[in-house]
Write a protein that holds these residues in place. Structure first.
Motif, PDB file in Angstrom:
ATOM      1  N   GLY A 264       0.814  -1.217   0.000  1.00  0.00           N
ATOM      2  CA  GLY A 264       0.000   0.000   0.000  1.00  0.00           C
ATOM      3  C   GLY A 264       0.842   1.259   0.000  1.00  0.00           C
ATOM      4  O   GLY A 264       0.550   2.217  -0.715  1.00  0.00           O
ATOM      5  N   MET A 265       1.910   1.271   0.779  1.00  0.00           N
ATOM      6  CA  MET A 265       2.798   2.436   0.822  1.00  0.00           C
ATOM      7  C   MET A 265       3.520   2.608  -0.515  1.00  0.00           C
ATOM      8  O   MET A 265       3.646   3.715  -1.028  1.00  0.00           O
ATOM      9  CB  MET A 265       3.824   2.288   1.950  1.00  0.00           C
ATOM     10  CG  MET A 265       3.209   2.364   3.336  1.00  0.00           C
ATOM     11  SD  MET A 265       2.382   3.948   3.635  1.00  0.00           S
ATOM     12  CE  MET A 265       3.783   5.005   3.813  1.00  0.00           C
ATOM     13  N   LYS A 266       3.990   1.491  -1.071  1.00  0.00           N
ATOM     14  CA  LYS A 266       4.688   1.557  -2.355  1.00  0.00           C
ATOM     15  C   LYS A 266       3.759   2.103  -3.432  1.00  0.00           C
ATOM     16  O   LYS A 266       4.140   2.920  -4.255  1.00  0.00           O
ATOM     17  CB  LYS A 266       5.196   0.159  -2.723  1.00  0.00           C
ATOM     18  CG  LYS A 266       6.103   0.142  -3.924  1.00  0.00           C
ATOM     19  CD  LYS A 266       6.664  -1.252  -4.128  1.00  0.00           C
ATOM     20  CE  LYS A 266       7.549  -1.284  -5.350  1.00  0.00           C
ATOM     21  NZ  LYS A 266       8.065  -2.615  -5.619  1.00  0.00           N
ATOM     22  N   GLU A 267       2.506   1.635  -3.437  1.00  0.00           N
ATOM     23  CA  GLU A 267       1.538   2.117  -4.424  1.00  0.00           C
ATOM     24  C   GLU A 267       1.210   3.587  -4.194  1.00  0.00           C
ATOM     25  O   GLU A 267       1.065   4.355  -5.128  1.00  0.00           O
ATOM     26  CB  GLU A 267       0.268   1.275  -4.378  1.00  0.00           C
ATOM     27  CG  GLU A 267      -0.697   1.621  -5.481  1.00  0.00           C
ATOM     28  CD  GLU A 267      -1.769   0.570  -5.652  1.00  0.00           C
ATOM     29  OE1 GLU A 267      -2.836   0.935  -6.171  1.00  0.00           O
ATOM     30  OE2 GLU A 267      -1.547  -0.591  -5.273  1.00  0.00           O
ATOM     31  N   PHE A 268       1.104   4.005  -2.928  1.00  0.00           N
ATOM     32  CA  PHE A 268       0.789   5.395  -2.613  1.00  0.00           C
ATOM     33  C   PHE A 268       1.873   6.323  -3.159  1.00  0.00           C
ATOM     34  O   PHE A 268       1.582   7.343  -3.759  1.00  0.00           O
ATOM     35  CB  PHE A 268       0.645   5.584  -1.102  1.00  0.00           C
ATOM     36  CG  PHE A 268       0.405   7.007  -0.701  1.00  0.00           C
ATOM     37  CD1 PHE A 268      -0.844   7.585  -0.845  1.00  0.00           C
ATOM     38  CD2 PHE A 268       1.429   7.783  -0.188  1.00  0.00           C
ATOM     39  CE1 PHE A 268      -1.071   8.905  -0.483  1.00  0.00           C
ATOM     40  CE2 PHE A 268       1.213   9.103   0.176  1.00  0.00           C
ATOM     41  CZ  PHE A 268      -0.042   9.668   0.030  1.00  0.00           C
ATOM     42  N   PHE A 269       3.138   5.957  -2.956  1.00  0.00           N
ATOM     43  CA  PHE A 269       4.223   6.831  -3.376  1.00  0.00           C
ATOM     44  C   PHE A 269       4.586   6.664  -4.846  1.00  0.00           C
ATOM     45  O   PHE A 269       4.919   7.634  -5.507  1.00  0.00           O
ATOM     46  CB  PHE A 269       5.471   6.597  -2.505  1.00  0.00           C
ATOM     47  CG  PHE A 269       5.310   7.170  -1.137  1.00  0.00           C
ATOM     48  CD1 PHE A 269       5.290   8.536  -0.936  1.00  0.00           C
ATOM     49  CD2 PHE A 269       5.142   6.343  -0.048  1.00  0.00           C
ATOM     50  CE1 PHE A 269       5.118   9.068   0.330  1.00  0.00           C
ATOM     51  CE2 PHE A 269       4.974   6.861   1.219  1.00  0.00           C
ATOM     52  CZ  PHE A 269       4.963   8.235   1.411  1.00  0.00           C
ATOM     53  N   GLY A 270       4.528   5.452  -5.376  1.00  0.00           N
ATOM     54  CA  GLY A 270       4.943   5.227  -6.750  1.00  0.00           C
ATOM     55  C   GLY A 270       3.805   5.068  -7.717  1.00  0.00           C
ATOM     56  O   GLY A 270       3.985   5.180  -8.921  1.00  0.00           O
TER      57      GLY A 270
ATOM     58  N   SER B 145       0.449   2.613  -9.070  1.00  0.00           N
ATOM     59  CA  SER B 145       0.447   1.253  -9.611  1.00  0.00           C
ATOM     60  C   SER B 145       0.730   1.288 -11.106  1.00  0.00           C
ATOM     61  O   SER B 145       0.450   2.266 -11.794  1.00  0.00           O
ATOM     62  CB  SER B 145      -0.893   0.578  -9.337  1.00  0.00           C
ATOM     63  OG  SER B 145      -1.874   1.073 -10.214  1.00  0.00           O
ATOM     64  N   VAL B 146       1.283   0.194 -11.596  1.00  0.00           N
ATOM     65  CA  VAL B 146       1.552   0.061 -13.030  1.00  0.00           C
ATOM     66  C   VAL B 146       0.240   0.172 -13.801  1.00  0.00           C
ATOM     67  O   VAL B 146       0.167   0.839 -14.829  1.00  0.00           O
ATOM     68  CB  VAL B 146       2.264  -1.278 -13.313  1.00  0.00           C
ATOM     69  CG1 VAL B 146       2.376  -1.524 -14.806  1.00  0.00           C
ATOM     70  CG2 VAL B 146       3.639  -1.300 -12.662  1.00  0.00           C
ATOM     71  N   ALA B 147      -0.814  -0.464 -13.296  1.00  0.00           N
ATOM     72  CA  ALA B 147      -2.109  -0.435 -13.978  1.00  0.00           C
ATOM     73  C   ALA B 147      -2.629   0.999 -14.120  1.00  0.00           C
ATOM     74  O   ALA B 147      -3.108   1.385 -15.192  1.00  0.00           O
ATOM     75  CB  ALA B 147      -3.118  -1.288 -13.218  1.00  0.00           C
ATOM     76  N   VAL B 148      -2.529   1.783 -13.065  1.00  0.00           N
ATOM     77  CA  VAL B 148      -3.012   3.170 -13.116  1.00  0.00           C
ATOM     78  C   VAL B 148      -2.184   3.978 -14.101  1.00  0.00           C
ATOM     79  O   VAL B 148      -2.724   4.719 -14.925  1.00  0.00           O
ATOM     80  CB  VAL B 148      -3.001   3.806 -11.710  1.00  0.00           C
ATOM     81  CG1 VAL B 148      -3.227   5.306 -11.786  1.00  0.00           C
ATOM     82  CG2 VAL B 148      -4.046   3.147 -10.826  1.00  0.00           C
ATOM     83  N   HIS B 149      -0.861   3.822 -14.042  1.00  0.00           N
ATOM     84  CA  HIS B 149      -0.010   4.558 -14.976  1.00  0.00           C
ATOM     85  C   HIS B 149      -0.315   4.173 -16.424  1.00  0.00           C
ATOM     86  O   HIS B 149      -0.397   5.047 -17.289  1.00  0.00           O
ATOM     87  CB  HIS B 149       1.469   4.297 -14.672  1.00  0.00           C
ATOM     88  CG  HIS B 149       1.971   5.048 -13.485  1.00  0.00           C
ATOM     89  ND1 HIS B 149       2.304   6.378 -13.524  1.00  0.00           N
ATOM     90  CD2 HIS B 149       2.187   4.645 -12.209  1.00  0.00           C
ATOM     91  CE1 HIS B 149       2.709   6.772 -12.334  1.00  0.00           C
ATOM     92  NE2 HIS B 149       2.640   5.736 -11.507  1.00  0.00           N
ATOM     93  N   LEU B 150      -0.500   2.891 -16.687  1.00  0.00           N
ATOM     94  CA  LEU B 150      -0.824   2.469 -18.056  1.00  0.00           C
ATOM     95  C   LEU B 150      -2.183   3.006 -18.494  1.00  0.00           C
ATOM     96  O   LEU B 150      -2.340   3.456 -19.625  1.00  0.00           O
ATOM     97  CB  LEU B 150      -0.820   0.942 -18.155  1.00  0.00           C
ATOM     98  CG  LEU B 150       0.542   0.266 -18.175  1.00  0.00           C
ATOM     99  CD1 LEU B 150       0.385  -1.250 -18.088  1.00  0.00           C
ATOM    100  CD2 LEU B 150       1.320   0.642 -19.430  1.00  0.00           C
ATOM    101  N   ALA B 151      -3.151   2.952 -17.603  1.00  0.00           N
ATOM    102  CA  ALA B 151      -4.499   3.398 -17.953  1.00  0.00           C
ATOM    103  C   ALA B 151      -4.550   4.891 -18.282  1.00  0.00           C
ATOM    104  O   ALA B 151      -5.364   5.321 -19.091  1.00  0.00           O
ATOM    105  CB  ALA B 151      -5.472   3.082 -16.818  1.00  0.00           C
TER     106      ALA B 151
END
Length: 194
Positions: free
Chosen positions: A148-154, A156-162
């Motif tokens: 969760g912390m990694k996704e919050f700061f970086g 998610s790959v899915a969100v960036h692709l979308a």
């Protein structure tokens, strides 16, 4: 399965990526459901399955005339420039999972591997653009505080692709939560009186 297309090779290898194709991001330890769903989608579309692994601990230093790349680790003490190689153990795992799904009648699956480096979302988006992929398939992250912390700061790959490219993204839940286990605040929970 076409063994020449299934040989692990560096990005920019000799095996051309055919049309149509479905691009799936694969990682060691990833839930098999992501690869199974990508396989089923590729089968339905009559498409090749392109399995890409991105090594985020390296970055590109040079692009060679044949399209292959040289990369170095983020930590300069860890090694010299080299071409990325698809992990043979990961390739074997991918073949095993894909092979468990019944192949479409009268058609041989085409399985292609690509080793990429850098930011996973950017590397996958670039390969998807170059290969003119029909779909991206990625899995959700594992639950937990660290993820969760990694996704919050970086992110998610899915969100960036979308949000950063034009191809459809199929996001496969890897640890789904049944709604009845976590009702919304206004819904009665499993312990609510009847």
């Amino acid at each position: 399965m076409d063994e020449t297309a299934a040989t692990p090779e560096p990005d920019g290898g000799e095996t051309a990526i055919p049309q149509p194709n479905v691009l799936v991001g694969v990682t060691p330890g990833q839930s098999e459901v992501v690869l199974r769903e990508a396989t089923l989608l590729a089968d339905r579309l009559g498409a090749a399955l392109v399995c890409a692994h991105v090594d985020a601990s390296r970055y590109i230093t040079d692009v060679l005339p044949d399209g292959s790349v040289l990369s170095v680790p983020l930590d300069p003490d860890l090694g010299d420039a080299e071409s990325p190689q698809f992990d043979p153990e990961l390739a074997e795992h991918v073949r095993d999972v894909v092979g468990r799904e019944p192949a479409p009648a009268g058609r041989e699956r085409q399985l292609i591997f690509r080793a990429l480096v850098g930011d996973p979302a950017l590397a996958l988006a670039q390969l998807g653009e170059t290969a003119q992929s029909t779909y991206f398939v990625v899995g959700t992250r594992r639950s937990g505080l660290r993820a969760g912390m990694k996704e919050f700061f970086g992110g998610s790959v899915a969100v960036h692709l979308a949000h950063r490219q034009i191809r459809p993204v199929l996001v496969v839940p890897t640890a789904p939560v049944r709604q009845s286990d976590h009702p919304l605040p206004w819904e009665p929970g499993p312990d609510a009186p009847a």
